[in-house]
Write a protein that holds these residues in place. Structure first.
Motif, PDB file in Angstrom:
ATOM      1  N   UNK A  99       0.700  -1.131   0.148  1.00 60.10           N
ATOM      2  CA  UNK A  99      -0.071  -0.030   0.083  1.00 60.10           C
ATOM      3  C   UNK A  99       0.944   1.208   0.140  1.00 60.10           C
ATOM      4  N   UNK A 100       2.193   1.229   0.435  1.00 62.14           N
ATOM      5  CA  UNK A 100       2.942   2.436   0.485  1.00 62.14           C
ATOM      6  C   UNK A 100       3.662   2.671  -0.957  1.00 62.14           C
ATOM      7  N   UNK A 101       3.566   1.734  -1.818  1.00 57.21           N
ATOM      8  CA  UNK A 101       3.832   1.997  -3.160  1.00 57.21           C
ATOM      9  C   UNK A 101       5.283   1.273  -3.336  1.00 57.21           C
ATOM     10  N   UNK A 102       5.609   0.529  -2.274  1.00 53.64           N
ATOM     11  CA  UNK A 102       7.052  -0.214  -2.488  1.00 53.64           C
ATOM     12  C   UNK A 102       6.868  -1.440  -3.586  1.00 53.64           C
ATOM     13  N   UNK A 103       7.984  -1.505  -4.234  1.00 54.57           N
ATOM     14  CA  UNK A 103       7.880  -2.462  -5.545  1.00 54.57           C
ATOM     15  C   UNK A 103       7.999  -3.814  -4.914  1.00 54.57           C
ATOM     16  N   UNK A 104       6.926  -4.456  -5.215  1.00 59.30           N
ATOM     17  CA  UNK A 104       6.929  -5.913  -4.866  1.00 59.30           C
ATOM     18  C   UNK A 104       7.677  -6.677  -5.830  1.00 59.30           C
ATOM     19  N   UNK A 105       8.588  -7.656  -5.369  1.00 56.01           N
ATOM     20  CA  UNK A 105       9.284  -8.621  -5.691  1.00 56.01           C
ATOM     21  C   UNK A 105       8.882  -9.885  -6.007  1.00 56.01           C
ATOM     22  N   UNK A 106       8.086 -10.318  -4.651  1.00 59.63           N
ATOM     23  CA  UNK A 106       7.598 -11.675  -4.347  1.00 59.63           C
ATOM     24  C   UNK A 106       6.354 -11.419  -3.365  1.00 59.63           C
ATOM     25  N   UNK A 107       5.256 -11.978  -3.905  1.00 61.69           N
ATOM     26  CA  UNK A 107       4.144 -11.985  -2.907  1.00 61.69           C
ATOM     27  C   UNK A 107       4.407 -13.075  -1.908  1.00 61.69           C
ATOM     28  N   UNK A 108       3.783 -13.168  -0.707  1.00 59.81           N
ATOM     29  CA  UNK A 108       3.947 -14.204   0.372  1.00 59.81           C
ATOM     30  C   UNK A 108       3.716 -15.660  -0.345  1.00 59.81           C
ATOM     31  N   UNK A 109       4.726 -16.414   0.030  1.00 63.07           N
ATOM     32  CA  UNK A 109       4.700 -17.841  -0.354  1.00 63.07           C
ATOM     33  C   UNK A 109       5.194 -18.715   0.466  1.00 63.07           C
ATOM     34  N   UNK A 110       5.165 -19.715   0.693  1.00 60.92           N
ATOM     35  CA  UNK A 110       5.768 -20.877   1.339  1.00 60.92           C
ATOM     36  C   UNK A 110       6.851 -21.534   0.759  1.00 60.92           C
ATOM     37  N   UNK A 111       8.235 -21.104   0.981  1.00 59.76           N
ATOM     38  CA  UNK A 111       9.292 -21.534   0.439  1.00 59.76           C
ATOM     39  C   UNK A 111       9.698 -23.001   0.589  1.00 59.76           C
ATOM     40  N   UNK A 112      10.064 -23.987  -0.252  1.00 63.29           N
ATOM     41  CA  UNK A 112      10.272 -25.191   0.118  1.00 63.29           C
ATOM     42  C   UNK A 112      11.408 -25.636   0.949  1.00 63.29           C
ATOM     43  N   UNK A 113      12.201 -24.599   1.456  1.00 69.91           N
ATOM     44  CA  UNK A 113      13.385 -24.885   2.454  1.00 69.91           C
ATOM     45  C   UNK A 113      13.023 -24.215   3.776  1.00 69.91           C
ATOM     46  N   UNK A 114      11.665 -23.933   4.066  1.00 71.04           N
ATOM     47  CA  UNK A 114      11.004 -23.814   5.230  1.00 71.04           C
ATOM     48  C   UNK A 114       9.954 -22.617   5.511  1.00 71.04           C
ATOM     49  N   UNK A 115      10.681 -21.234   5.261  1.00 73.24           N
ATOM     50  CA  UNK A 115       9.909 -20.123   5.680  1.00 73.24           C
ATOM     51  C   UNK A 115       8.827 -19.659   4.749  1.00 73.24           C
ATOM     52  N   UNK A 116       7.930 -18.967   5.352  1.00 72.34           N
ATOM     53  CA  UNK A 116       6.853 -18.219   4.517  1.00 72.34           C
ATOM     54  C   UNK A 116       7.513 -17.012   4.286  1.00 72.34           C
ATOM     55  N   UNK A 117       7.443 -16.336   3.265  1.00 75.88           N
ATOM     56  CA  UNK A 117       8.118 -14.993   2.845  1.00 75.88           C
ATOM     57  C   UNK A 117       7.670 -14.263   1.723  1.00 75.88           C
TER      58      UNK A 117
END
Length: 136
Positions: A99-117
């Protein structure tokens, strides 16, 4: 023996523009703002980690002309190391940054190595990743 990280420096093109991202959108708090020789070093932090400080400064701040030029070139190419934050509520943090206008590179996803980011670029082109606090 106890050891902990005290400072993390993030090089930016414009400190005020970076504050709009790191302070206003991401929610870090300003702790110190020091000017010297036409440059500024702004220290930010979080109540959750009172001993850790993030310092924003421009490429030539406190460096020789040659070193500042080299750092500016890496910043311009987007080749400086990424910064990774942890959030208690990844989806809410993502929406606030988007919402701040920051450039999105990746929406939230569950990574295969563990974290959601997720991932963004700050106004200077630095990659900023945000991962979900595993306790959340």
């Amino acid at each position: 023996m106890t050891i902990s990280l005290q400072y993390c420096h993030i090089t930016v093109n414009d400190v005020d523009e970076a504050l709009a991202f790191y302070r206003d959108a991401l929610g870090l708090k300003s702790r110190n703002d020091v000017a010297s020789g036409g440059f500024r070093w702004v220290t930010l932090g979080s109540d959750d980690q009172p001993d850790l400080e993030i310092v924003l400064s421009e490429p030539h701040a406190g460096r020789s002309q040659a070193d500042g030029d080299a750092l500016q070139e890496l910043l311009t190419k987007g080749l400086l190391p990424m910064t990774v934050f942890r959030a208690g509520d990844l989806d809410a943090t993502f929406e606030k940054l988007r919402a701040s206008g920051a450039e999105v590179l990746q929406e939230p996803i569950d990574q295969p190595w563990g974290p959601r980011d997720c991932a963004f670029r700050d106004p200077s082109g630095n990659m900023v990743r945000i991962s979900q606090d595993p306790k959340a």
